[in-house]
Design an enzyme around this catalytic site. Structure first.
Site, short mmCIF file in Angstrom:
data_model
loop_
_atom_site.label_atom_id
_atom_site.label_comp_id
_atom_site.label_asym_id
_atom_site.label_seq_id
_atom_site.Cartn_x
_atom_site.Cartn_y
_atom_site.Cartn_z
N CYS A 94 -4.90 2.56 -3.70
CA CYS A 94 -3.66 3.06 -2.95
C CYS A 94 -2.58 2.15 -3.13
O CYS A 94 -1.67 1.80 -2.05
CB CYS A 94 -3.76 3.27 -1.55
SG CYS A 94 -4.94 4.66 -1.18
N GLN A 115 -4.49 -5.14 7.12
CA GLN A 115 -5.66 -6.04 6.49
C GLN A 115 -5.61 -7.41 7.01
O GLN A 115 -6.55 -8.49 6.71
CB GLN A 115 -5.56 -6.09 4.85
CG GLN A 115 -5.50 -4.71 4.15
CD GLN A 115 -6.85 -4.34 4.49
OE1 GLN A 115 -7.82 -4.81 4.53
NE2 GLN A 115 -6.85 -2.94 3.76
N ASP A 147 3.06 -4.64 7.88
CA ASP A 147 1.83 -3.86 7.79
C ASP A 147 0.76 -4.76 7.99
O ASP A 147 0.51 -5.60 7.19
CB ASP A 147 2.05 -3.08 6.34
CG ASP A 147 0.64 -2.31 6.12
OD1 ASP A 147 -0.42 -2.62 6.72
OD2 ASP A 147 0.66 -1.53 5.21
N HIS A 207 0.70 -1.13 0.02
CA HIS A 207 -0.11 -0.09 -0.04
C HIS A 207 0.94 1.18 -0.26
O HIS A 207 2.03 1.18 0.50
CB HIS A 207 -0.73 -0.09 1.34
CG HIS A 207 -1.75 1.12 1.38
ND1 HIS A 207 -1.37 2.39 1.83
CD2 HIS A 207 -3.17 1.03 1.37
CE1 HIS A 207 -2.75 3.23 1.87
NE2 HIS A 207 -3.56 2.13 1.44
N LYS A 251 -10.18 -0.61 10.51
CA LYS A 251 -10.20 -1.77 9.40
C LYS A 251 -10.69 -2.96 10.40
O LYS A 251 -10.97 -3.98 9.86
CB LYS A 251 -9.00 -2.01 8.91
CG LYS A 251 -8.73 -0.76 7.88
CD LYS A 251 -7.62 -1.10 6.99
CE LYS A 251 -6.98 -0.09 6.35
NZ LYS A 251 -7.67 0.64 5.24
#
Ligand code: 7TS
Length: 425
Positions: A383, A222, A219, A142, A245
């Site tokens: 993104c 998600q 990261d 991202h 999220k």
């Protein structure tokens, strides 16, 4: 903890029972927005990778904070300030348990994944990356996990390296290994791709990074909504996530960092709460994690995040993963039947996301027509422009789901896409 870093199941996860339809119906009742209609049509919310919906438990925790607990934290000796501090620090303990970190001092509250990554780039990065050093990413990152490193490399005269991905959207691990060297200071990789849904073999990638003495940042924006996360097992140095999220409030996030690393890092921002003492000659910094939390924090956000964590723990993340695996399978099988539809991202290990193209219909047209059916998907580059470039497209349509979505919603999406296709044929 029962999913391995690669989304492979250990015995327990394989045995975790997916939610039954009545259980999903009960879960859906926890989310007020899922009860809403527009022009008589129920909401089919398939844009969860952008942001998830919030259960009453989260909404109530935020409201309760403002109604009866509101005060600033770590400052007053009055009862309300003590209560607000309890709520705020209680949420830190919830997050520690949620990702299996060893200590609350390793849990830094931020505005979200983006700020967490910027914090590491600007603090750890500036301290540890010099001219000729390298930062290694993958193609599927991202922009939040690209631009901060690009800024750092530009400032420090360092080099950004990128591990390629194959046609299925999986990292080419041989290339990844080949790009690691003693020059590599930081490896920053997404746990789950927001554009493709790929689940990366994070534990192995962290191990390889450590093999050349590099620090590993994951990261987790998600991953946290979809599967158990265990930072001790992953052995990563940093893990970033966003509350919004994972069914919590916006403007709230987490940076996990190993204590020894956080301890040696300079502050990211200066201000109140991050100091022990200030004179015009010299400032001494507060202990972890407060050293990285300048200014009045998002206390209501922490209250909501703590509630989101407890909500997910109560549902059981192994069951969430098991149910979502069923949803993914059903969604892929159903959408595959739509004439002219092709998938972008067909990794063996996937979570949460189905990205696709529909013949030569522009994703924005698809998104608009689906909106008329009250079906919310995202159309665009997500993104992740380098990922789009890798697949030779400017944009995709993306259905991203959560544990409150149903097979019937994928059927409705497939029906609507069939109609879109006819309209444009
Ligand atoms: N990393 C990943 C993998 C993401 O998916 C996102 C947001 C971020 C970082 C940034 O998170 P933030 O909370 O700091 O903004 N992804 C998306 C998306 O897929 N659609 O909208 C935002």
């Amino acid at each position: 903890m029962t999913l391995t870093q690669h989304g492979e199941e250990t015995e327990t996860a394989a045995q975790a029972r997916p939610f039954t339809p009545p259980e999903v119906a009960a879960i859906r009742r926890d989310f007020p927005i899922l009860q809403t209609l527009r022009a008589g049509k129920p909401l089919v919310y398939l844009d969860n990778a952008a942001t998830s919906q919030k259960p009453l438990a989260v909404i109530d925790a935020t409201t309760q904070y403002y109604e009866s607990e509101n005060a600033n934290v770590h400052r007053g000796i009055h009862a309300l300030s003590e209560r607000a501090t309890e709520v705020f620090e209680g949420a830190r303990e919830d997050v520690r348990r949620f990702i299996n970190a060893g200590r609350v001092s390793e849990i830094v509250f931020t505005r979200g994944t983006t700020e967490s990554i910027n914090l590491v780039a600007q603090s750890y990065g500036r301290q540890n990356v010099g001219p000729g050093d390298e930062v290694l990413l993958t193609t599927m990152e991202h922009h939040s996990n690209i631009v901060p490193w690009q800024m750092l490399c530009n400032e420090r005269g360092a080099v950004l390296r990128v591990a390629p991905i194959n046609e299925a959207g999986e990292v080419d691990m041989e290339a990844f290994r080949g790009l690691l060297s003693e020059k590599t200071k930081i490896v920053a990789v997404t746990h789950v791709s927001n554009a493709l849904g790929t689940v990366n073999p994070i534990k192995e990638m962290v191990r390889l990074a450590h093999g050349v003495g590099a620090a590993a940042l994951v990261d987790g924006a998600q991953a946290a909504p979809h599967m158990p996360v265990d930072v001790a097992d992953l052995d990563c140095d940093f893990y970033a996530l966003s509350a919004h999220k994972m069914f919590g409030p916006t403007g709230m996030g987490v940076l996990y960092g190993k204590e020894a690393l956080l301890d040696a890092m300079p502050p990211y921002q200066g201000g109140g709460d991050m100091i022990l003492s200030v004179t015009f000659e010299k400032t001494t910094y507060n202990k972890l994690p407060h050293k990285f939390e300048a200014g009045t924090p998002n206390i209501a956000g922490a209250a909501g995040l703590g509630a989101a964590v407890r909500y997910l723990e109560n549902l059981d993340r192994r069951r969430i993963a098991a149910y979502e695996r069923e949803l993914l399978e059903h969604g892929a099988e159903t959408l595959e039947q739509v004439p002219g539809l092709s998938f972008i991202g067909t990794a063996a290990e996937k979570a949460g996301v189905i990205s696709f193209q529909l013949a030569d219909v522009h994703p924005h047209d698809i998104g608009q027509l689906l909106n008329e059916e009250n079906i919310a998907v995202r159309a665009g580059h997500h993104c992740a422009q380098p990922t789009m470039e890798r697949f030779g497209v400017a944009a995709t349509s993306r259905a991203s789901f959560a544990f409150y979505n149903t097979k019937e919603e994928f059927d409705a999406l497939a029906d609507a896409l069939g109609k879109v296709r006819e309209l444009f044929a």
